[in-house]
Each structure stands twice: as structure tokens, then as C-alpha cells.
Design a protein around this motif. Sequence first.
Motif, PDB file in Angstrom:
ATOM      1  N   VAL A  39       0.845  -1.203   0.000  1.00  0.00           N
ATOM      2  CA  VAL A  39       0.000   0.000   0.000  1.00  0.00           C
ATOM      3  C   VAL A  39       0.875   1.246   0.000  1.00  0.00           C
ATOM      4  CG1 VAL A  39      -1.630   1.390   1.365  1.00  0.00           C
ATOM      5  CG2 VAL A  39      -1.998  -1.079   1.119  1.00  0.00           C
ATOM      6  N   VAL A  40       1.891   1.259   0.848  1.00  0.00           N
ATOM      7  CA  VAL A  40       2.736   2.454   0.951  1.00  0.00           C
ATOM      8  C   VAL A  40       3.590   2.618  -0.309  1.00  0.00           C
ATOM      9  CG1 VAL A  40       4.432   3.706   2.349  1.00  0.00           C
ATOM     10  CG2 VAL A  40       2.656   2.339   3.464  1.00  0.00           C
ATOM     11  N   ASP A  41       4.024   1.495  -0.913  1.00  0.00           N
ATOM     12  CA  ASP A  41       4.697   1.578  -2.225  1.00  0.00           C
ATOM     13  C   ASP A  41       3.801   2.319  -3.217  1.00  0.00           C
ATOM     14  OD1 ASP A  41       6.803   0.134  -1.261  1.00  0.00           O
ATOM     15  OD2 ASP A  41       6.248  -1.765  -2.252  1.00  0.00           O
ATOM     16  N   MET A  42       2.530   1.920  -3.239  1.00  0.00           N
ATOM     17  CA  MET A  42       1.570   2.524  -4.161  1.00  0.00           C
ATOM     18  C   MET A  42       1.400   4.015  -3.854  1.00  0.00           C
ATOM     19  SD  MET A  42      -1.865   3.588  -4.171  1.00  0.00           S
ATOM     20  CE  MET A  42      -2.728   2.678  -2.870  1.00  0.00           C
ATOM     21  N   LEU A  43       1.279   4.364  -2.560  1.00  0.00           N
ATOM     22  CA  LEU A  43       1.115   5.777  -2.184  1.00  0.00           C
ATOM     23  C   LEU A  43       2.313   6.598  -2.646  1.00  0.00           C
ATOM     24  CD1 LEU A  43      -0.348   5.450   1.441  1.00  0.00           C
ATOM     25  CD2 LEU A  43      -1.605   6.004  -0.655  1.00  0.00           C
ATOM     26  N   GLU A  44       3.515   6.000  -2.548  1.00  0.00           N
ATOM     27  CA  GLU A  44       4.723   6.703  -3.015  1.00  0.00           C
ATOM     28  C   GLU A  44       4.685   6.867  -4.528  1.00  0.00           C
ATOM     29  OE1 GLU A  44       7.918   4.382  -1.302  1.00  0.00           O
ATOM     30  OE2 GLU A  44       8.140   5.789   0.366  1.00  0.00           O
ATOM     31  N   GLU A  45       4.274   5.796  -5.198  1.00  0.00           N
ATOM     32  CA  GLU A  45       4.240   5.802  -6.659  1.00  0.00           C
ATOM     33  C   GLU A  45       3.285   6.870  -7.209  1.00  0.00           C
ATOM     34  OE1 GLU A  45       3.787   1.737  -8.218  1.00  0.00           O
ATOM     35  OE2 GLU A  45       2.467   2.674  -9.712  1.00  0.00           O
ATOM     36  N   ILE A  46       2.140   7.032  -6.595  1.00  0.00           N
ATOM     37  CA  ILE A  46       1.181   8.016  -7.120  1.00  0.00           C
ATOM     38  C   ILE A  46       1.443   9.421  -6.563  1.00  0.00           C
ATOM     39  CG2 ILE A  46      -0.601   6.259  -7.522  1.00  0.00           C
ATOM     40  CD1 ILE A  46      -2.129   7.440  -5.123  1.00  0.00           C
ATOM     41  N   GLY A  47       2.494   9.546  -5.749  1.00  0.00           N
ATOM     42  CA  GLY A  47       2.917  10.879  -5.310  1.00  0.00           C
ATOM     43  C   GLY A  47       2.162  11.438  -4.123  1.00  0.00           C
ATOM     44  N   VAL A  48       1.446  10.582  -3.410  1.00  0.00           N
ATOM     45  CA  VAL A  48       0.685  11.056  -2.247  1.00  0.00           C
ATOM     46  C   VAL A  48       1.594  11.194  -1.030  1.00  0.00           C
ATOM     47  CG1 VAL A  48      -1.024  10.310  -0.545  1.00  0.00           C
ATOM     48  CG2 VAL A  48      -1.589  10.268  -2.981  1.00  0.00           C
ATOM     49  N   LEU A  49       2.593  10.335  -0.983  1.00  0.00           N
ATOM     50  CA  LEU A  49       3.513  10.349   0.160  1.00  0.00           C
ATOM     51  C   LEU A  49       4.740  11.148  -0.232  1.00  0.00           C
ATOM     52  CD1 LEU A  49       3.045   8.795   2.790  1.00  0.00           C
ATOM     53  CD2 LEU A  49       4.825   7.238   2.042  1.00  0.00           C
ATOM     54  N   LYS A  50       4.872  12.332   0.359  1.00  0.00           N
ATOM     55  CA  LYS A  50       6.001  13.162  -0.065  1.00  0.00           C
ATOM     56  C   LYS A  50       7.034  13.225   1.029  1.00  0.00           C
ATOM     57  CE  LYS A  50       3.023  15.700  -3.098  1.00  0.00           C
ATOM     58  NZ  LYS A  50       1.717  15.741  -2.501  1.00  0.00           N
TER      59      LYS A  50
ATOM     60  N   GLU B 198      -1.635  11.584   9.096  1.00  0.00           N
ATOM     61  CA  GLU B 198      -0.288  11.215   8.622  1.00  0.00           C
ATOM     62  C   GLU B 198      -0.129  11.543   7.135  1.00  0.00           C
ATOM     63  OE1 GLU B 198       3.270  10.339   9.677  1.00  0.00           O
ATOM     64  OE2 GLU B 198       1.687   9.914  11.145  1.00  0.00           O
ATOM     65  N   LEU B 199      -1.211  11.438   6.371  1.00  0.00           N
ATOM     66  CA  LEU B 199      -1.154  11.665   4.926  1.00  0.00           C
ATOM     67  C   LEU B 199      -1.598  13.079   4.530  1.00  0.00           C
ATOM     68  CD1 LEU B 199      -2.642   8.242   3.694  1.00  0.00           C
ATOM     69  CD2 LEU B 199      -0.221   8.904   3.790  1.00  0.00           C
ATOM     70  N   GLY B 200      -1.850  13.947   5.506  1.00  0.00           N
ATOM     71  CA  GLY B 200      -2.280  15.314   5.208  1.00  0.00           C
ATOM     72  C   GLY B 200      -3.695  15.378   4.650  1.00  0.00           C
ATOM     73  N   GLY B 201      -4.533  14.456   5.064  1.00  0.00           N
ATOM     74  CA  GLY B 201      -5.904  14.412   4.545  1.00  0.00           C
ATOM     75  C   GLY B 201      -6.949  14.552   5.637  1.00  0.00           C
ATOM     76  N   VAL B 202      -8.169  14.203   5.302  1.00  0.00           N
ATOM     77  CA  VAL B 202      -9.280  14.278   6.251  1.00  0.00           C
ATOM     78  C   VAL B 202     -10.048  12.958   6.244  1.00  0.00           C
ATOM     79  CG1 VAL B 202      -9.563  16.772   5.953  1.00  0.00           C
ATOM     80  CG2 VAL B 202     -10.930  15.199   4.565  1.00  0.00           C
ATOM     81  N   VAL B 203     -10.916  12.815   7.248  1.00  0.00           N
ATOM     82  CA  VAL B 203     -11.730  11.610   7.356  1.00  0.00           C
ATOM     83  C   VAL B 203     -13.108  11.839   6.730  1.00  0.00           C
ATOM     84  CG1 VAL B 203     -13.073  10.343   9.088  1.00  0.00           C
ATOM     85  CG2 VAL B 203     -10.594  10.404   9.242  1.00  0.00           C
TER      86      VAL B 203
ATOM     87  N   ILE C 220      -0.776   0.287   7.967  1.00  0.00           N
ATOM     88  CA  ILE C 220      -0.376   1.257   6.935  1.00  0.00           C
ATOM     89  C   ILE C 220       0.242   2.492   7.598  1.00  0.00           C
ATOM     90  CG2 ILE C 220      -1.191   2.766   5.062  1.00  0.00           C
ATOM     91  CD1 ILE C 220      -3.433   0.691   4.556  1.00  0.00           C
ATOM     92  N   THR C 221      -0.413   2.975   8.642  1.00  0.00           N
ATOM     93  CA  THR C 221       0.103   4.149   9.356  1.00  0.00           C
ATOM     94  C   THR C 221       1.518   3.869   9.880  1.00  0.00           C
ATOM     95  OG1 THR C 221      -2.157   4.604  10.044  1.00  0.00           O
ATOM     96  CG2 THR C 221      -0.434   5.844  11.169  1.00  0.00           C
ATOM     97  N   ALA C 222       1.698   2.691  10.468  1.00  0.00           N
ATOM     98  CA  ALA C 222       3.004   2.330  11.026  1.00  0.00           C
ATOM     99  C   ALA C 222       4.062   2.277   9.925  1.00  0.00           C
ATOM    100  CB  ALA C 222       2.913   0.973  11.742  1.00  0.00           C
ATOM    101  N   GLU C 223       3.682   1.731   8.769  1.00  0.00           N
ATOM    102  CA  GLU C 223       4.629   1.612   7.658  1.00  0.00           C
ATOM    103  C   GLU C 223       5.020   2.990   7.113  1.00  0.00           C
ATOM    104  OE1 GLU C 223       6.374  -0.761   6.652  1.00  0.00           O
ATOM    105  OE2 GLU C 223       7.072  -0.127   4.673  1.00  0.00           O
ATOM    106  N   VAL C 224       4.042   3.902   7.029  1.00  0.00           N
ATOM    107  CA  VAL C 224       4.335   5.273   6.577  1.00  0.00           C
ATOM    108  C   VAL C 224       5.340   5.910   7.538  1.00  0.00           C
ATOM    109  CG1 VAL C 224       3.371   7.602   6.275  1.00  0.00           C
ATOM    110  CG2 VAL C 224       2.120   5.618   5.398  1.00  0.00           C
TER     111      VAL C 224
END
Lengths: 255, 318
Positions: free
Chosen positions: A244-255, B217-222, B303-307
Amino acid sequence: MRILVCVKRVPAPGARINITADGQAVDTAFLGFTMSPHEECAVEEAVQLVEQHGGEATVLTLGPAEADEQLRYAASLGVAKAVLLPIDGPDWDPQLTAQAIGAAITDIEATDGAFDLILFGNESADSGGFQVGIRVAHALGRPVVNGIKGIDVDGGSLRARREADAGVEVYEVSMPAVLGVKEGINLPRYPTLKGRLASKKVAVAQVVPQGEPGGQRMITLLPAAEQVSATVILGNGPEAAGAVVDMLEEIGVLK
Amino acid sequence: MILVVVEHDRGTMSPATWEALAAARAVGEVHALTIGEAADGLVDQIGAYGATTVHQVHHDVLTDYGPEAWGEVVAQATRALSPDIVLATGTDRGNEVMAHAAAILDLPMVANVVEFDGENLVRVRWGGSLLERCRLDAPVRLLTVAHHAFAAEEAPVSAHAESLAVDLDPMLARTVVRERVERKAGVTLSTAPVVVSGGRGVGSAEGFAPLLELAAELGGVVGCSRAVTNLGWRNHTDQVGQTGTRIAPDIYIACGISGAIQHWVGAMASKKILAINTDAEANMVTKADYAVIGDLHQVVPAITAEVRRRRSTSSPRT
Ligand SMILES: Cc1cc2nc3c(=O)[nH]c(=O)nc-3n(C[C@H](O)[C@H](O)[C@H](O)COP(=O)(O)OP(=O)(O)OC[C@H]3O[C@@H](n4cnc5c(N)ncnc54)[C@H](O)[C@@H]3O)c2cc1C
Ligand SMILES: Nc1ncnc2c1ncn2[C@@H]1O[C@H](COP(=O)(O)O)[C@@H](O)[C@H]1O
């Protein structure tokens, strides 16, 4: 307060909406029926206002005989009176619907007295014409504001709140008035057993609807363009977090 | 000639108006109508989207938005300028103003069209889940264009302004905005780049805590589904869907949401969708770009932990 709420019977589709072979209607073979969430909230608001300020709420619909179900649902929540404007066949166009509802209201008011407040949904769930309530208000010569998410009644006038991009707008309208209500104005209650039993005894008044057809006519329903995507399954359970986090990085959401 | 009603808030033009101007331009010569003095400064911006003439209306009751007053102005402008089509935005204000004008003129009005250049029109039903082809018999066509149905491309011309006289009853002030509580700045559901949404599968109000953490963590909202608002777990302002908010984030993460059509229609403009669901057959899963099959209560915190892990091991962010 005397309050009227107008609701429309609509099918309740699930994962998708199917169209009949002739393209004229939603295939309701396996569907239940309901009303728009905006209208459910309008019913709840009417019941709450009567609880706070006294008076009586009435529900009205223009639709097939089966719309009795939606009228009785409203009655089970505390609405005292119900009115059916029976029609056969396809939906009436918005101008015709508004004329018929306006005329019925004028009739009812001539014998029972004016409604202080008439509530509509912001838009109907199926056709979404955004106009029937506004047309009725014009026919009756009453002020109307749509999109209302809060009502405070104070004597002969009310303050109505609406959410806009820039913030919350406040309108001050004197009654008799008309408002179009949005979901979120309240949290509708569920019918109680007692309410359901009482609703069976409510007499549904019938008013023969009349008016001249307007200028909008449906030719056919069309399916909306379906988004076809082959879903990429990133994994099962918490072990999928890495993918999931790979994907988030790929689409540029995780900066 | 097509007359486009400019939606503006105290002089700030709405992006939906750019779309309406661009849509009108594809069909014929475009004039624009601005209501109230606050909009006088918009002439160049309107010209940028291809309207040649801007009809400006000034009056004491037009100091702020008021549905009845605006509707009356549109009705009078329609009578005075005899356009073939009057076009407004398919937004709360646009649909409302056009319905008032239609009621005053006793004309049909078609809301949320996606095609209007031929004899027949195509409009949106069920909030976008279904379309309808319809016929319109009217001397003037009063329409609103569905939001996001037309690209807001510029096509600059030099527009000139003309003043249009109207005769307005002071009584119309009865539905003008009286007060406004400004929204606090910050990301909202409709503008957030990331939305992490929960459905009935979250199980409780407290169950949203891990979703809030991931969103932060992702700069978003719920966000949430209607099942959740009906259960009182979240406020309706968080609801995504036909009777909630339409969103268009870079990614929509839908946790424990089955994907009913009325929910989907509010989320389908998202650039990417990730569904997290125990049921691999759920509509949300089969329609999404990505899916994780599993219990959201385990998947979301992972997912949060991995980020966090990747951020702490990568070079410090600036
Ligand atoms: C006119 C109309 C307008 C409507 N407008 C809206 C609207 O604006 N927005 C909206 O959302 N709905 C709307 N609805 C309601 C809509 O039809 C659905 O009832 C609603 O979206 C269902 O919400 P849900 O997906 O959370 O619940 P459900 O349909 O009950 O789905 C729950 C999902 O959670 C999954 N799940 C359960 N446990 C877990 C777990 N531990 N981990 C992961 N997954 C799990 C299940 O597999 C299931 O897929 C509207 C309905 C009508 C008739
Ligand atoms: N057939 C009908 N019977 C009663 N009320 C209706 C009917 N059609 C529309 N309405 C009301 O008018 C509102 C706006 O409808 P519409 O103009 O179709 O979007 C709805 O939310 C209802 O409150």
C-alpha cells in the motif's frame, strides 16, 4: 405551528441502477422503496418543530397508490395527517408536479387554515430537478430558501442556516414560508412499535391532482458511463501495508 | 446567444462558472450576466473564458446573495436580452437561482445537463448514477450544467461591460443573506488531497481513531458513509455521496464501505481509489483501482506504522 412536508416515493437501489428494456424506468423488480434522505430529514424536522412549538405536521405526496407506504412511514415518526395526490403511470414533469402540489395546498389551506411552514427536500433522489419546492413557493407567493441545514423558529419568523463554500449563511424569513432541507439538519429517529401501530390508523386524504403539462419530457434513461478498472489486489490483511505504501509513493501522495 | 449567469461570492467567481462559460462557448456566442456591484471587477476573468459581453446589474437589494432577488434578475435579463439559452452552474446557488427564474417566467428548467448542443438534452439523475435524454419545448432554454462535466478551458477574448437596468421590489430583500459565519481556513472534505473514509465496517465511533491517525499522517481528512452518519458515529459533514459531499482527492481510501451506488457517485471523481474490505466481492472492491482484503482494524494501523517507519528511516524532510 402548522407544518407541511412534501416527499416523493423512489426506489432504493443497491450496488447499481438497472434500467427496464424500454428505457423508460428504473427496473424495480428486486428493489424496495424509500424517499430521499433530505426528505426524511424534512419529516424529522417537522416532528421536532411540533414537539417544541406545538401544532401539527402533515405529509403530502404526489405518486402511485403505493406511496401510501411513505406517507405511513412519516406518520409512524409522529406526523399527524397524510395527503395523497394519486397518479398512474410515469412521473409527472416538474412544472406539472408543482402546479398540482400548489393547488392541493391552496385547497387544504382553504378548509384547515394556512401552513406556517412548508418543507421540501433540497432535491428529489431520483429526478433531482432542484425546482418543485421553489415553484410551489412562487405559486403561493411565499419566501423560499433551499439547502437549509438548521431552523430556529422565533415567534412569527425563523432563522435558517445554510452551508456555503465560504461559511454558514443565515437567512431570516417571516412565516408563512417555504424551505428546502438538506440531510444533516438532524438525525432522523427510527419508528417505534407504537408509532407504527398508530400510523396504520391515520386516514390518508386524497386530492385529485391537476395541472397543465410543462415543457420538459423524458425520452429515455441512459446508463452512466461505468468506470471499468481491473482492481489490483495489493494483498491480504496487515501484511499488505508495504505494498500500500509503495503505491502511495508511486502516485505521489507520500512526499 | 447564450447568456451565462456568473456565480460569484462577494466578487469571487466560482470554478463552476468557468466550466459553464467553456460549455457555452462550444455552442454559440456567449454573453455573461453579473449580479451586484461586487462582481464588476470580473470582466477580464469572464473574457478569459470567451464571453464577449458582460451585462452588469446593480441594485440596493443585491449587496449579497439572495435567491429570490437573483432569480428575479435572471428573469428580467432573459426578457430584456432574448437569449436562446440561459445557462447557470449546477451548484446549490446556480440550480436555485435558475429554478426561481423558471418559476417567474413560467418556463421549464432542466437541471444538471451534460449535453445541450442538439435538439435533445442529456441530464444527470440520481446524483450522476443515471442519465436521462429529454426534450425541451420552450421559447428560451433555461439550463444548469452539471459540475465537473465540462473542462474549464480558457479561450481569451476582450470582453466589454454593459449596464443592464432592472426593476426590483425592495420586498425581495426578504431572502438575502443576513449574516455569515466564515469558515475556518484549512482542508475540507471537498478539497482534501487524501480522504480516509469509514463505513459500517468500522463498528463504532471510537473505531474511527486509527482512520483519523492515517488521515493526519497523509495530510488528509476523514470521510464516512451514510450508514455511519445514521448511526451517529460521525457528523453528516463527513458524509461522502449523493446526499453528502462530492469529493475528488488524489486518493480515496474506503475502509469497511460496501460501495452502494449513492456512495460511489460521491467518490467516483477521485483520481485513485483503495478499498479495504473483508469481502473481496464488495462493490467498492470490484470498482476500486486497488484493494486490500482484510480487517480494517488491522490493516489501517499497519499502513500508518509503515508510513511512519519509512519517514523515520528516509532522509529528514524539509
Ligand atoms: C437516495 C439515497 C441517497 C443516499 N445517499 C448516500 C450518501 O450520500 N452517502 C452514502 O454513503 N450512502 C448514501 N445512501 C445509502 C447507501 O445506499 C448505503 O446504504 C450506504 O452507503 C451503506 O453504507 P456502508 O457501506 O458503510 O454500509 P454497508 O453497506 O453495511 O457495508 C459495510 C461494509 O463493511 C465491510 N466490513 C465489515 N466489517 C469489516 C471489517 N472489519 N474490515 C473491513 N471491512 C469490513 C463489509 O464487507 C461491507 O462491505 C443513500 C441511499 C439513498 C436511497
Ligand atoms: N411527486 C412528488 N410528491 C411530493 N413532493 C415532491 C414530488 N416531487 C418532488 N417533490 C418535492 O420537491 C423536492 C424537490 O424535487 P425536485 O424538483 O424533483 O428535485 C423534493 O425533495 C420533494 O420534497
